[in-house]
Design an enzyme around this catalytic site. Structure first.
Site, PDB file in Angstrom:
ATOM      1  N   HIS A 187       0.798  -1.247  -0.506  1.00  0.00           N
ATOM      2  CA  HIS A 187       0.156   0.071  -0.183  1.00  0.00           C
ATOM      3  C   HIS A 187       0.324   1.720  -0.319  1.00  0.00           C
ATOM      4  CE1 HIS A 187      -3.777   1.666   0.921  1.00  0.00           C
ATOM      5  NE2 HIS A 187      -3.187   2.732   1.974  1.00  0.00           N
TER       6      HIS A 187
ATOM      7  N   GLU B  23       1.375   3.423  -3.446  1.00  0.00           N
ATOM      8  CA  GLU B  23       0.642   4.839  -3.489  1.00  0.00           C
ATOM      9  C   GLU B  23       1.934   6.009  -3.979  1.00  0.00           C
ATOM     10  OE1 GLU B  23      -2.093   6.016  -2.776  1.00  0.00           O
ATOM     11  OE2 GLU B  23      -1.430   7.700  -3.974  1.00  0.00           O
TER      12      GLU B  23
ATOM     13  N   LYS C 147       3.598   5.373  -7.489  1.00  0.00           N
ATOM     14  CA  LYS C 147       2.182   6.422  -8.824  1.00  0.00           C
ATOM     15  C   LYS C 147       2.203   7.886  -8.054  1.00  0.00           C
ATOM     16  CE  LYS C 147      -1.949   6.017  -7.195  1.00  0.00           C
ATOM     17  NZ  LYS C 147      -3.443   5.622  -6.718  1.00  0.00           N
ATOM     18  N   ASN C 148       2.608   8.294  -7.529  1.00  0.00           N
ATOM     19  CA  ASN C 148       2.922   9.944  -7.635  1.00  0.00           C
ATOM     20  C   ASN C 148       3.880  10.396  -8.026  1.00  0.00           C
ATOM     21  OD1 ASN C 148       0.998  11.216  -5.474  1.00  0.00           O
ATOM     22  ND2 ASN C 148       1.569   9.261  -4.243  1.00  0.00           N
TER      23      ASN C 148
END
Ligand code: W6P
Length: 381
Positions: free
Chosen positions: A232, A236, A239-240
């Site tokens: 997780h 995150e 992806k950013n």
């Protein structure tokens, strides 16, 4: 006897904070009766602490329909666990309890987006001032951290004693004693890549580097952790980074600078550094990225149409909570107009990785999320 009386009673007890080590030991030696006797009390304690904090929130937020919905889920789950208060641990009670926990986990699956919704509803009817914003930030951090802890314990019980099984046979319930950190980063990258391709987005590459300072015979880094939590966090961040890179260079660039991942297992910390050349962010805006308020506002983006890339809003603050849950952290630092580095620090040893849990403490109730006496303290071994 009303629910409020039980909440008053159970909130007087302190939550029990586990280490990854103690959770693994229990997975090996513990039995379902012990787990049942412990959890039927511990869940009520942890929920009671959070329920008490709701009384200190702006009442207009609490009155929002989405907030009330979440509240009613908790009341239902609380009552269901309370039913087991005096139940002898015979076979049918134990089976019943495990099923109840599975139902609770499913019932609460959408709590995070629902509370995001509540915040938006609240902002619409009465724009909050700074004090209200920081109170809500404080509460959401604690409430979601509490939720992570509760779901970890519930999931652990159902995996160990129910008829669900972990993904991987070497796992002790949800805990993997040998998480291959680079492999998790790879999986997260593959999923991010898939999403980008779906959205007709170009995908920058990824470069790896890892060092194991604890074991010089290898540079492969493994650790004791909950793989889904690590996934997780890393998903995150990747992806950013990918998105920032694509937005910086445009959709039709000939090539993109890769996202660089450095994994180092030291004696105390295991650090994952993720660096992009996505243009960075000014320092004054860094903290906004972790703010539940800023994250609920619709973001302008170069994407046409809707895609999953923009995320559900609470990705980064929740990722940081996962990192903090076992005494780690997640920080960002940026070179404006160049790029951003994210640092995920986790405890390198399972003995040091103890749950960080919010404790309700009326006199200490403040507007900050600083570590202090309203969080469990870590005892050094
Ligand atoms: C950015 C913004 C951001 C947030 C989190 C992780 C990486 C990055 N890069 O430009």
């Amino acid at each position: 006897f009303k629910l409020a009386n039980h909440i008053e009673y159970y909130s007087k007890f302190q939550p029990t904070s586990f280490t990854l080590k103690s959770l693994i030991d229990f997975a090996r030696d513990g039995d379902i009766k012990q787990s049942y006797k412990f959890l039927r009390v511990e869940l009520l304690i942890r929920w009671s602490h959070m329920r008490k904090e709701i009384d200190y929130l702006p009442s207009k937020l609490v009155q929002m329909p989405s907030f009330q919905l979440v509240n009613s889920l908790y009341e239902q789950s609380y009552s269901e666990v309370l039913e087991f208060k005096d139940a002898e641990p015979d076979v049918s009670t134990l089976r019943n309890f495990t099923e109840t926990l599975t139902n609770i986990r499913r019932r609460h699956a959408e709590v995070v987006p629902t509370l995001a919704q509540a915040y938006m509803e609240f902002e619409k009817i009465s724009s909050s001032d700074m004090i209200e914003k920081s109170r809500i930030q404080y509460f959401y951090d604690r409430f979601f951290m509490n939720r992570i802890g509760v779901r970890t314990l519930i999931y652990q019980h159902t995996l160990l004693f129910g008829d669900e099984f972990p993904q991987n046979s070497q796992q002790a319930g949800i805990i993997d004693p040998m998480v291959d950190v680079a492999a998790v980063v790879h999986d997260a990258y593959a999923t991010a890549k898939f999403l980008f391709v779906q959205a007709s987005y170009p995908v920058p590459g990824i470069e790896f580097c890892s060092y194991n300072v604890q074991d010089h015979s290898t540079n492969r880094v493994t650790m004791v952790y909950i793989p889904s939590h690590l996934y997780h966090i890393v998903f995150e961040l990747l992806k950013n980074s990918l998105r920032a890179t694509v937005e910086r260079y445009g959709l039709n660039a000939k090539s993109y600078p890769p996202v660089k991942v450095l994994i180092v297992k030291g004696h105390e910390d295991l650090t994952i550094q993720i660096t992009d050349s996505g243009g960075g962010i000014p320092r004054s805006k860094l903290s906004h990225l972790f703010h539940y308020m800023y994250s609920t506002a619709p973001k302008p983006s170069i994407e046409s149409g809707k895609s999953c890339i923009a995320g559900l809003g609470y990705g980064l603050p929740i990722a940081r909570l996962y990192a903090k849950y076992f005494q780690g952290n997640l920080t960002l630092s940026s070179v404006e107009d160049l790029g951003t580095s994210a640092y995920v620090s986790l405890k390198a040893t399972a003995e040091n990785a103890s749950e960080l849990l919010p404790i309700f403490n009326k006199s200490r109730y403040s507007y900050t999320t600083e570590k202090g006496s309203d969080w469990t303290v870590q005892y050094k071994s």
